[in-house]
Design a protein around this motif. Sequence first.
Motif, mmCIF file in Angstrom:
data_model
loop_
_atom_site.group_PDB
_atom_site.id
_atom_site.type_symbol
_atom_site.label_atom_id
_atom_site.label_comp_id
_atom_site.label_asym_id
_atom_site.label_seq_id
_atom_site.Cartn_x
_atom_site.Cartn_y
_atom_site.Cartn_z
ATOM 1 N N LEU A 183 0.882 -1.339 -0.118
ATOM 2 C CA LEU A 183 0.042 0.100 -0.144
ATOM 3 C C LEU A 183 0.913 1.402 -0.035
ATOM 4 O O LEU A 183 0.439 2.329 -0.724
ATOM 5 N N PHE A 184 1.858 1.255 0.760
ATOM 6 C CA PHE A 184 3.079 2.385 0.739
ATOM 7 C C PHE A 184 3.532 2.505 -0.532
ATOM 8 O O PHE A 184 3.672 3.683 -1.058
ATOM 9 N N ASN A 185 3.644 1.562 -1.215
ATOM 10 C CA ASN A 185 4.340 1.537 -2.457
ATOM 11 C C ASN A 185 3.444 1.958 -3.621
ATOM 12 O O ASN A 185 3.651 2.995 -4.500
ATOM 13 N N ARG A 186 2.206 1.432 -3.566
ATOM 14 C CA ARG A 186 1.086 1.951 -4.619
ATOM 15 C C ARG A 186 0.377 3.246 -4.213
ATOM 16 O O ARG A 186 0.239 3.929 -5.375
ATOM 17 N N ILE A 187 0.049 3.765 -3.125
ATOM 18 C CA ILE A 187 -0.537 4.725 -2.671
ATOM 19 C C ILE A 187 0.400 5.725 -2.250
ATOM 20 O O ILE A 187 0.260 7.108 -2.798
ATOM 21 N N GLY A 188 1.532 5.597 -1.686
ATOM 22 C CA GLY A 188 2.327 6.327 -1.015
ATOM 23 C C GLY A 188 3.575 6.563 -2.063
ATOM 24 O O GLY A 188 4.376 7.486 -1.552
ATOM 25 N N ARG A 189 3.518 6.057 -3.070
ATOM 26 C CA ARG A 189 4.573 6.186 -4.102
ATOM 27 C C ARG A 189 5.988 5.816 -3.562
ATOM 28 O O ARG A 189 7.018 6.529 -3.821
ATOM 29 N N VAL A 190 6.097 5.069 -2.363
ATOM 30 C CA VAL A 190 7.405 4.680 -1.917
ATOM 31 C C VAL A 190 8.192 3.616 -2.863
ATOM 32 O O VAL A 190 7.346 2.755 -3.251
ATOM 33 N N ALA A 191 9.379 3.900 -3.066
ATOM 34 C CA ALA A 191 10.065 3.134 -4.061
ATOM 35 C C ALA A 191 9.929 1.798 -3.819
ATOM 36 O O ALA A 191 9.973 1.268 -2.511
ATOM 37 N N ASP A 192 10.079 0.815 -4.608
ATOM 38 C CA ASP A 192 9.843 -0.696 -4.473
ATOM 39 C C ASP A 192 10.782 -1.255 -3.402
ATOM 40 O O ASP A 192 9.985 -1.744 -2.215
ATOM 41 N N ASP A 193 12.036 -1.225 -3.430
ATOM 42 C CA ASP A 193 12.992 -1.843 -2.345
ATOM 43 C C ASP A 193 12.778 -1.049 -0.944
ATOM 44 O O ASP A 193 12.862 -1.897 0.061
ATOM 45 N N ASP A 194 12.447 -0.022 -1.108
ATOM 46 C CA ASP A 194 12.270 1.263 0.305
ATOM 47 C C ASP A 194 10.999 0.637 0.876
ATOM 48 O O ASP A 194 10.779 0.636 2.066
ATOM 49 N N ALA A 195 10.025 0.334 0.106
ATOM 50 C CA ALA A 195 8.692 0.164 0.553
ATOM 51 C C ALA A 195 8.644 -1.637 1.342
ATOM 52 O O ALA A 195 8.450 -1.824 2.314
ATOM 53 N N ALA A 196 9.722 -2.330 0.669
ATOM 54 C CA ALA A 196 9.807 -3.701 1.118
ATOM 55 C C ALA A 196 10.517 -3.609 2.461
ATOM 56 O O ALA A 196 10.550 -4.671 3.204
ATOM 57 N N LEU A 197 11.272 -2.568 2.761
ATOM 58 C CA LEU A 197 12.025 -2.548 4.099
ATOM 59 C C LEU A 197 11.465 -1.711 5.301
ATOM 60 O O LEU A 197 11.749 -1.814 6.380
ATOM 61 N N LEU A 198 10.288 -1.071 5.120
ATOM 62 C CA LEU A 198 9.310 -0.511 5.943
ATOM 63 C C LEU A 198 9.083 -1.507 7.201
ATOM 64 O O LEU A 198 8.715 -2.302 6.881
ATOM 65 N N ASP A 199 9.319 -0.693 8.228
ATOM 66 C CA ASP A 199 8.651 -1.193 9.462
ATOM 67 C C ASP A 199 7.696 -0.867 9.706
ATOM 68 O O ASP A 199 6.946 0.240 9.770
ATOM 69 N N ILE A 200 6.599 -1.984 9.918
ATOM 70 C CA ILE A 200 5.264 -1.877 9.958
ATOM 71 C C ILE A 200 4.642 -1.984 11.524
ATOM 72 O O ILE A 200 4.536 -3.381 11.576
ATOM 73 N N PRO A 201 4.206 -1.143 12.029
ATOM 74 C CA PRO A 201 3.915 -1.513 13.520
ATOM 75 C C PRO A 201 2.765 -2.080 13.439
ATOM 76 O O PRO A 201 1.601 -2.177 12.798
ATOM 77 N N GLN A 202 2.501 -2.836 14.848
ATOM 78 C CA GLN A 202 1.291 -3.543 14.963
ATOM 79 C C GLN A 202 0.234 -2.965 16.049
ATOM 80 O O GLN A 202 -0.781 -3.723 16.344
#
Length: 195
Positions: A162-181
Amino acid sequence: MLLYVIRHGETDYNREQRLQGARDIPLNDTGRGQARHNGRTLASRALEFSLDQFDWVSSPLARTRETMELVRESAGLDPRDYRTDALLTELSFGDWEGQTLDEVGQHSQHLIEAREQNKWRFRPPGAKAESYAMLAERTDLFLSKVTQPTICVAHGGVIRTLFNRIGRVADDDAALLDIPQDRVLKIADGEIGWI
């Protein structure tokens, strides 16, 4: 589009940093507390609509369904009044599921290195394994079906897409995001951010 997204609460696999992917791992006590916290967060916010006017949808895996039920209960709603959508299932780590990256590195260091070079497009071994790029295609299909304000419970991988598609975060940067629970993500009018 108005979409609130919650990552499932913590599991023992999360705590141990194991690749759980599509395995059906239950929440632990910390995860149950996080789910209840997110339900209270939604209930305490002045949202655009009342909570019962949203479409509530979850990944079909047990950890997301339990999170959804605890979120709804803590928000004062019927815990079982939601639907599931398989498009929200976490990406599969294939043969690596159940292992830590350190354990994978003991037998497949060359694949760990390949993954580090292009995490977005890397696909682990195994017939059902997926890359983040493959998961993003599923996410696109899910987003194309969102026709009303929606609250969903999904997985870290889905939220990264979602960050990649909507937030336009680059592919590999999006894959490294820390996603809180223990936080709620809001997507509205092409903007994405935590509340």
